[in-house]
Design an enzyme around this catalytic site. Sequence first.
Site, PDB file in Angstrom:
ATOM      1  N   HIS A 243      56.326  32.906  40.294  1.00  0.00           N
ATOM      2  CA  HIS A 243      55.179  33.776  40.578  1.00  0.00           C
ATOM      3  C   HIS A 243      54.455  33.305  41.821  1.00  0.00           C
ATOM      4  CE1 HIS A 243      55.812  35.076  36.398  1.00  0.00           C
ATOM      5  NE2 HIS A 243      55.207  36.184  36.778  1.00  0.00           N
TER       6      HIS A 243
ATOM      7  N   LYS B 274      48.612  32.582  40.756  1.00  0.00           N
ATOM      8  CA  LYS B 274      48.650  32.725  39.300  1.00  0.00           C
ATOM      9  C   LYS B 274      48.005  31.526  38.637  1.00  0.00           C
ATOM     10  CE  LYS B 274      51.708  33.857  35.433  1.00  0.00           C
ATOM     11  NZ  LYS B 274      50.738  34.854  34.941  1.00  0.00           N
TER      12      LYS B 274
HETATM   13  N1  LIG Z   1      51.213  42.544  31.307  1.00  0.00           N
HETATM   14  C1  LIG Z   1      51.599  42.715  32.556  1.00  0.00           C
HETATM   15  O1  LIG Z   1      52.441  43.590  32.870  1.00  0.00           O
HETATM   16  C2  LIG Z   1      50.996  41.902  33.650  1.00  0.00           C
HETATM   17  C3  LIG Z   1      50.026  40.993  33.335  1.00  0.00           C
HETATM   18  N2  LIG Z   1      49.379  40.322  34.327  1.00  0.00           N
HETATM   19  C4  LIG Z   1      48.270  39.455  33.912  1.00  0.00           C
HETATM   20  O2  LIG Z   1      47.067  40.134  34.235  1.00  0.00           O
HETATM   21  C5  LIG Z   1      46.037  39.199  34.534  1.00  0.00           C
HETATM   22  C6  LIG Z   1      45.413  39.553  35.862  1.00  0.00           C
HETATM   23  O3  LIG Z   1      46.377  39.365  36.865  1.00  0.00           O
HETATM   24  P1  LIG Z   1      45.921  39.624  38.386  1.00  0.00           P
HETATM   25  O4  LIG Z   1      45.458  41.026  38.539  1.00  0.00           O
HETATM   26  O5  LIG Z   1      47.003  39.106  39.277  1.00  0.00           O
HETATM   27  O6  LIG Z   1      44.676  38.639  38.496  1.00  0.00           O
HETATM   28  P2  LIG Z   1      43.386  38.764  39.437  1.00  0.00           P
HETATM   29  O7  LIG Z   1      42.672  37.457  39.363  1.00  0.00           O
HETATM   30  O8  LIG Z   1      43.763  39.315  40.769  1.00  0.00           O
HETATM   31  O9  LIG Z   1      42.488  39.885  38.715  1.00  0.00           O
HETATM   32  C7  LIG Z   1      41.664  39.593  37.626  1.00  0.00           C
HETATM   33  C8  LIG Z   1      40.363  40.335  37.873  1.00  0.00           C
HETATM   34  O10 LIG Z   1      39.512  40.143  36.746  1.00  0.00           O
HETATM   35  C9  LIG Z   1      38.244  39.683  37.264  1.00  0.00           C
HETATM   36  N3  LIG Z   1      37.469  39.015  36.248  1.00  0.00           N
HETATM   37  C10 LIG Z   1      37.182  37.716  36.147  1.00  0.00           C
HETATM   38  N4  LIG Z   1      36.388  37.522  35.082  1.00  0.00           N
HETATM   39  C11 LIG Z   1      36.189  38.743  34.499  1.00  0.00           C
HETATM   40  C12 LIG Z   1      35.457  39.213  33.370  1.00  0.00           C
HETATM   41  N5  LIG Z   1      34.785  38.355  32.606  1.00  0.00           N
HETATM   42  N6  LIG Z   1      35.480  40.542  33.093  1.00  0.00           N
HETATM   43  C13 LIG Z   1      36.173  41.403  33.864  1.00  0.00           C
HETATM   44  N7  LIG Z   1      36.896  41.018  34.961  1.00  0.00           N
HETATM   45  C14 LIG Z   1      36.891  39.704  35.251  1.00  0.00           C
HETATM   46  C15 LIG Z   1      38.624  38.819  38.450  1.00  0.00           C
HETATM   47  O11 LIG Z   1      37.492  38.528  39.247  1.00  0.00           O
HETATM   48  P3  LIG Z   1      37.565  37.169  40.106  1.00  0.00           P
HETATM   49  O12 LIG Z   1      38.617  37.398  41.159  1.00  0.00           O
HETATM   50  O13 LIG Z   1      36.174  37.041  40.690  1.00  0.00           O
HETATM   51  O14 LIG Z   1      37.904  36.079  39.134  1.00  0.00           O
HETATM   52  C16 LIG Z   1      39.628  39.760  39.103  1.00  0.00           C
HETATM   53  O15 LIG Z   1      38.974  40.786  39.806  1.00  0.00           O
HETATM   54  C17 LIG Z   1      46.702  37.818  34.469  1.00  0.00           C
HETATM   55  O16 LIG Z   1      46.489  37.275  33.191  1.00  0.00           O
HETATM   56  C18 LIG Z   1      48.188  38.137  34.629  1.00  0.00           C
HETATM   57  O17 LIG Z   1      49.026  37.173  34.016  1.00  0.00           O
HETATM   58  C19 LIG Z   1      49.665  40.508  35.660  1.00  0.00           C
HETATM   59  C20 LIG Z   1      50.640  41.385  36.019  1.00  0.00           C
HETATM   60  C21 LIG Z   1      51.422  42.120  35.039  1.00  0.00           C
HETATM   61  O1  LIG Z   2      50.263  36.806  36.939  1.00  0.00           O
HETATM   62  C1  LIG Z   2      51.161  37.646  37.270  1.00  0.00           C
HETATM   63  O2  LIG Z   2      51.327  38.089  38.422  1.00  0.00           O
HETATM   64  C2  LIG Z   2      52.042  38.133  36.172  1.00  0.00           C
HETATM   65  N1  LIG Z   2      51.756  37.749  34.952  1.00  0.00           N
HETATM   66  C3  LIG Z   2      52.392  38.229  33.766  1.00  0.00           C
HETATM   67  C4  LIG Z   2      52.887  37.064  32.915  1.00  0.00           C
HETATM   68  O3  LIG Z   2      52.159  36.015  32.908  1.00  0.00           O
HETATM   69  O4  LIG Z   2      53.931  37.228  32.267  1.00  0.00           O
HETATM   70  C5  LIG Z   2      53.396  39.334  34.017  1.00  0.00           C
HETATM   71  C6  LIG Z   2      54.100  39.277  35.337  1.00  0.00           C
HETATM   72  O5  LIG Z   2      55.117  38.302  35.273  1.00  0.00           O
HETATM   73  C7  LIG Z   2      53.169  39.040  36.502  1.00  0.00           C
END
Ligand SMILES: NC(=O)C1=CN([C@@H]2O[C@H](COP(=O)(O)OP(=O)(O)OC[C@H]3O[C@@H](n4cnc5c(N)ncnc54)[C@H](OP(=O)(O)O)[C@@H]3O)[C@@H](O)[C@H]2O)C=CC1
Ligand SMILES: O=C(O)C1=N[C@H](C(=O)O)C[C@H](O)C1
Length: 264
Positions: A156, A160
């Site tokens: 990743h 992450k």
């Molecule tokens: N299930 C799936 O298909 C996938 C899952 N994921 C998961 O999704 C999550 C997010 O990934 P990603 O978008 O890359 O991460 P990011 O850090 O880019 O996005 C997370 C967002 O949530 C914000 N945030 C922080 N605290 C809070 C809160 N208390 N309430 C609401 N929002 C908040 C962050 O703000 P700030 O930047 O200020 O912290 C940021 O804007 C991770 O856990 C990742 O593993 C990711 C991709 C695919």
């Molecule tokens: O953090 C990410 O980017 C992703 N997180 C998810 C995970 O922890 O499995 C899904 C995807 O791999 C991308």
Amino acid sequence: MPTKVAINGAAGRMGQRLVALGCQDKSLELVACFEYSGHPKFGQDAGNVAGVGELGLYLVDHTDESYDAIIDFSVPEGAHAAVERAVTAKAALVMATTGLKEEHKAKIREAANVIPVVWAPSMSTTVNLTMKLCEIAAEALKDVPGGADVEILERHHRFKEDSPSGTALRFGELIANKMGITRHIHGREGRPGARPHDEIAYHAIRTGDNPGEHTIIFGLLGETMELTVRASNRDCYASGALQAAKFAAGKPPGLYNMNDVLGL
Ligand SMILES: NC(=O)C1=CN([C@@H]2O[C@H](COP(=O)(O)OP(=O)(O)OC[C@H]3O[C@@H](n4cnc5c(N)ncnc54)[C@H](OP(=O)(O)O)[C@@H]3O)[C@@H](O)[C@H]2O)C=CC1
Ligand SMILES: O=C(O)C1=N[C@H](C(=O)O)C[C@H](O)C1
């Protein structure tokens, strides 16, 4: 009638893709884009943040709008807030955030008693299909002469925050269930000695802007099988999450996964 959707974590890497794809989907209506009030972009137009131009939807921490589903791609604390929002709004919850503590997981399971919840570490179609393929392989190899060693490699982007990925852990859980494996280890160092059979090892690589890649290795004596699935961008997850929101809206309370959404 379009499905009314709220996004929690709307300014994040995934949140921005949900906004970008969701605003183009006529079967959806984005009604709320949530971020915590201390977010540096709080109050800004979510469309501008996502790079798709003004949408008249702002990054807020509250809305009076009703919605059919809320999608959470945030952080564990954000996931906690998303569950509360969904239960209060009597809306379906699409839970995508990984790295959750047991207390967060328990709250999600409890919410599934009163609302529909789609919960998956990956919303990608090919990842969930690969999970099915791994279950077939694990069943077929569980008693193979000489044994099958299972190792899971995930790659990743450098940003992450959790490790290993939720997807890697789910791959391991599914395979372990089929093969009766009880030990899960993370990396190796020192002199651990010869590898025991009933062990799954996880290895996490964090480099550049990799949107997600998983390789599951089944190592036998004399031959090896590897299944690899990789994202080329984040839209595979975002489109899967939007599909999950449409699937879950109006469903009876319960815990659903991406196999239910995708018909796998
Ligand atoms: N299930 C799936 O298909 C996938 C899952 N994921 C998961 O999704 C999550 C997010 O990934 P990603 O978008 O890359 O991460 P990011 O850090 O880019 O996005 C997370 C967002 O949530 C914000 N945030 C922080 N605290 C809070 C809160 N208390 N309430 C609401 N929002 C908040 C962050 O703000 P700030 O930047 O200020 O912290 C940021 O804007 C991770 O856990 C990742 O593993 C990711 C991709 C695919
Ligand atoms: O953090 C990410 O980017 C992703 N997180 C998810 C995970 O922890 O499995 C899904 C995807 O791999 C991308």
